[in-house]
Design a protein around this motif. Structure first.
Motif, PDB file in Angstrom:
ATOM      1  N   THR A   1      -2.454   2.998  -9.468  1.00 20.99           N
ATOM      2  CA  THR A   1      -1.621   3.124 -10.646  1.00 20.99           C
ATOM      3  C   THR A   1      -0.151   3.110 -10.234  1.00 20.99           C
ATOM      4  OG1 THR A   1      -1.701   5.521 -10.388  1.00 20.99           O
ATOM      5  CG2 THR A   1      -3.343   4.535 -11.830  1.00 20.99           C
ATOM      6  N   PRO A   2       0.795   2.967 -11.216  1.00 17.59           N
ATOM      7  CA  PRO A   2       2.195   2.990 -10.829  1.00 17.59           C
ATOM      8  C   PRO A   2       2.641   4.377 -10.376  1.00 17.59           C
ATOM      9  CG  PRO A   2       2.000   2.979 -13.210  1.00 17.59           C
ATOM     10  CD  PRO A   2       0.621   2.745 -12.668  1.00 17.59           C
ATOM     11  N   GLY A   3       3.735   4.420  -9.622  1.00 11.07           N
ATOM     12  CA  GLY A   3       4.311   5.695  -9.246  1.00 11.07           C
ATOM     13  C   GLY A   3       4.797   6.445 -10.469  1.00 11.07           C
TER      14      GLY A   3
ATOM     15  N   TYR B   1       0.847  -1.189   0.000  1.00 13.62           N
ATOM     16  CA  TYR B   1       0.000   0.000   0.000  1.00 13.62           C
ATOM     17  C   TYR B   1       0.882   1.238   0.000  1.00 13.62           C
ATOM     18  CZ  TYR B   1      -3.236  -3.601   1.558  1.00 13.62           C
ATOM     19  OH  TYR B   1      -3.973  -4.753   1.652  1.00 13.62           O
ATOM     20  N   SER B   2       0.486   2.241  -0.765  1.00 12.11           N
ATOM     21  CA  SER B   2       1.302   3.448  -0.855  1.00 12.11           C
ATOM     22  C   SER B   2       0.414   4.676  -0.990  1.00 12.11           C
ATOM     23  CB  SER B   2       2.252   3.339  -2.057  1.00 12.11           C
ATOM     24  OG  SER B   2       3.132   4.447  -2.111  1.00 12.11           O
ATOM     25  N   PHE B   3       1.051   5.842  -0.895  1.00  7.50           N
ATOM     26  CA  PHE B   3       0.344   7.116  -1.034  1.00  7.50           C
ATOM     27  C   PHE B   3       1.296   8.094  -1.707  1.00  7.50           C
ATOM     28  CE2 PHE B   3      -1.376  11.214   0.150  1.00  7.50           C
ATOM     29  CZ  PHE B   3      -2.756  11.014   0.160  1.00  7.50           C
ATOM     30  N   GLY B   4       1.189   8.196  -3.039  1.00  6.55           N
ATOM     31  CA  GLY B   4       2.021   9.133  -3.791  1.00  6.55           C
ATOM     32  C   GLY B   4       1.309  10.453  -3.957  1.00  6.55           C
TER      33      GLY B   4
ATOM     34  N   LYS C   1      -2.585   4.067  -3.444  1.00  5.49           N
ATOM     35  CA  LYS C   1      -2.308   3.012  -4.410  1.00  5.49           C
ATOM     36  C   LYS C   1      -2.177   1.677  -3.678  1.00  5.49           C
ATOM     37  CE  LYS C   1       1.408   4.953  -6.266  1.00  5.49           C
ATOM     38  NZ  LYS C   1       1.482   6.336  -5.768  1.00  5.49           N
ATOM     39  N   GLN C   2      -2.709   0.630  -4.293  1.00  4.74           N
ATOM     40  CA  GLN C   2      -2.589  -0.721  -3.754  1.00  4.74           C
ATOM     41  C   GLN C   2      -2.006  -1.616  -4.841  1.00  4.74           C
ATOM     42  OE1 GLN C   2      -6.229  -2.332  -2.214  1.00  4.74           O
ATOM     43  NE2 GLN C   2      -5.317  -4.275  -1.605  1.00  4.74           N
ATOM     44  N   GLY C   3      -1.222  -2.607  -4.436  1.00  2.00           N
ATOM     45  CA  GLY C   3      -0.634  -3.491  -5.421  1.00  2.00           C
ATOM     46  C   GLY C   3      -0.021  -4.710  -4.779  1.00  2.00           C
TER      47      GLY C   3
ATOM     48  N   GLY D   1      10.125   8.838  -3.356  1.00  2.86           N
ATOM     49  CA  GLY D   1      10.287   8.887  -1.907  1.00  2.86           C
ATOM     50  C   GLY D   1       9.086   8.413  -1.134  1.00  2.86           C
ATOM     51  N   SER D   2       7.943   8.264  -1.793  1.00  7.34           N
ATOM     52  CA  SER D   2       6.711   7.955  -1.063  1.00  7.34           C
ATOM     53  C   SER D   2       6.775   6.609  -0.355  1.00  7.34           C
ATOM     54  CB  SER D   2       5.498   8.024  -1.992  1.00  7.34           C
ATOM     55  OG  SER D   2       5.667   7.249  -3.149  1.00  7.34           O
ATOM     56  N   ALA D   3       5.983   6.487   0.702  1.00  4.66           N
ATOM     57  CA  ALA D   3       6.030   5.340   1.607  1.00  4.66           C
ATOM     58  C   ALA D   3       5.292   4.138   1.046  1.00  4.66           C
ATOM     59  CB  ALA D   3       5.408   5.735   2.951  1.00  4.66           C
ATOM     60  N   PHE D   4       5.796   2.950   1.380  1.00  2.51           N
ATOM     61  CA  PHE D   4       5.109   1.695   1.096  1.00  2.51           C
ATOM     62  C   PHE D   4       4.941   0.907   2.387  1.00  2.51           C
ATOM     63  CE2 PHE D   4       5.702   2.643  -3.255  1.00  2.51           C
ATOM     64  CZ  PHE D   4       4.874   1.795  -3.980  1.00  2.51           C
ATOM     65  N   LEU D   5       3.727   0.422   2.605  1.00  2.00           N
ATOM     66  CA  LEU D   5       3.394  -0.434   3.727  1.00  2.00           C
ATOM     67  C   LEU D   5       3.231  -1.867   3.234  1.00  2.00           C
ATOM     68  CD1 LEU D   5       0.614   1.730   5.436  1.00  2.00           C
ATOM     69  CD2 LEU D   5       3.037   1.639   6.059  1.00  2.00           C
ATOM     70  N   ASP D   6       3.525  -2.841   4.109  1.00  5.45           N
ATOM     71  CA  ASP D   6       3.278  -4.230   3.756  1.00  5.45           C
ATOM     72  C   ASP D   6       1.843  -4.622   4.126  1.00  5.45           C
ATOM     73  OD1 ASP D   6       3.194  -4.810   6.510  1.00  5.45           O
ATOM     74  OD2 ASP D   6       5.207  -5.667   6.555  1.00  5.45           O
TER      75      ASP D   6
END
Length: 293
Positions: free
Chosen positions: A225-227, A188-191, A205-207, A233-238
């Motif tokens: 969508t892709p970054g 999971y991310s937030f760009g 964003k989810q993937g 630099g945006s964060a990714f969570l597991d």
């Protein structure tokens, strides 16, 4: 975003770079960081400086990842080291690439777009760069040189009261991921790229992770969508809401459209060991992790 000639492209860029993107279609493992208790954070729903905040450095726009603190009580927001880079998008080796110096001023903003830098919500100073540190040390680990793309901006004391460490939309981070990610695991991310015109509804964003490369230094991922340029630099969570990594690159081949995510455990461990910031640690979010769309 970084570009390795035929494989990956950097996700940071000036307004000119972002505009062209629109027209064309961006060590050894150390001990885990210990979560730090915060004295007081701004409420998550009104905080102006959070993971996902836009960060402008000498005209280049990136996205903040996680919040960190040190033993002296200072507060930092992380982003990619290449966000302060002075070379081309093809400069991917952090042991050779040029960078602005420590002490460079960085602006936190909301609502930035191709036509506006948005609303300034705070200021900070570049306090750590993996690129500068690796060059100073004469780093020889090829994987670290290729994938250690992490920097810290120290938030001005006057603006610390605006900070909350929770990721917008998803919540968390719960803690630091210390065991990487397996192929197929949800991420999971937030760009917050300027290309999205300040519309943060397009930011979550989810993937899925494709596993690990570079002896664990990087995780290729696919997201919807892709970054894009500005998401750097945006964060990714597991899948459990732990802080997995930081967005560094967009691949053109062989996994077209995938992103390269630096492993935060390794990046943060390197900073703890060599960055000269005592007591550096990830700050967990105040809001629970909620992975439901």
């Amino acid at each position: 975003m970084r570009l390795a000639q035929t494989t990956t492209r950097r996700l940071a860029g000036s307004a000119a770079v972002l505009a062209s993107a629109v027209l064309a279609t961006a060590l050894s493992t150390s001990a885990p960081a210990t979560a730090v208790e915060a004295a007081a954070w701004a409420p998550a729903d009104t905080a102006e400086i959070t993971p996902g905040v836009q960060m402008y450095t000498d005209g280049a726009q990136c996205t903040g990842n996680f919040v960190f603190s040190d033993g002296a009580g200072n507060t930092y927001v992380g982003y990619a080291a290449h966000c302060a880079g002075t070379g081309a998008a093809t400069d991917t080796d952090g042991c050779d690439a040029q960078s602005l110096p420590l002490g460079t001023r960085v602006t936190f903003a909301r609502g930035g777009s191709l036509v506006s830098g948005g609303t300034e919500v705070g200021q900070g100073t570049l306090a750590y760069s993996s690129w500068l540190t690796m060059q100073q040390r004469g780093e020889t680990d090829a994987n670290a040189c290729a994938y250690n793309d992490f920097a810290l901006v120290k938030v001005d004391a006057a603006d610390v009261s605006k900070v909350n460490p929770s990721m917008p939309f998803w919540g968390g981070p719960v803690a630091l991921n210390t065991d990487g990610s397996a192929a197929g695991e949800s991420v999971y991310s937030f760009g917050n790229s300027s290309l999205r015109g300040g519309v943060e509804a397009l930011s979550p964003k989810q993937g899925a992770s494709l596993g690990a490369d570079g002896e664990g230094w990087t995780h290729p991922v696919y997201t919807v969508t892709p970054g894009v340029p500005g998401d750097s630099g945006s964060a990714f969570l597991d899948a459990e809401g732990n802080a997995l990594g930081t967005l560094s690159t967009l691949a053109l081949a062989p996994l077209a459209g995938s992103n390269g995510v630096g492993d935060l455990n390794r990046e943060l461990g390197y900073a703890q060991q060599h960055g000269g910031i005592g007591g550096l640690a990830l700050v967990p979010g105040t809001e629970p992790f909620s992975p439901l769309l």
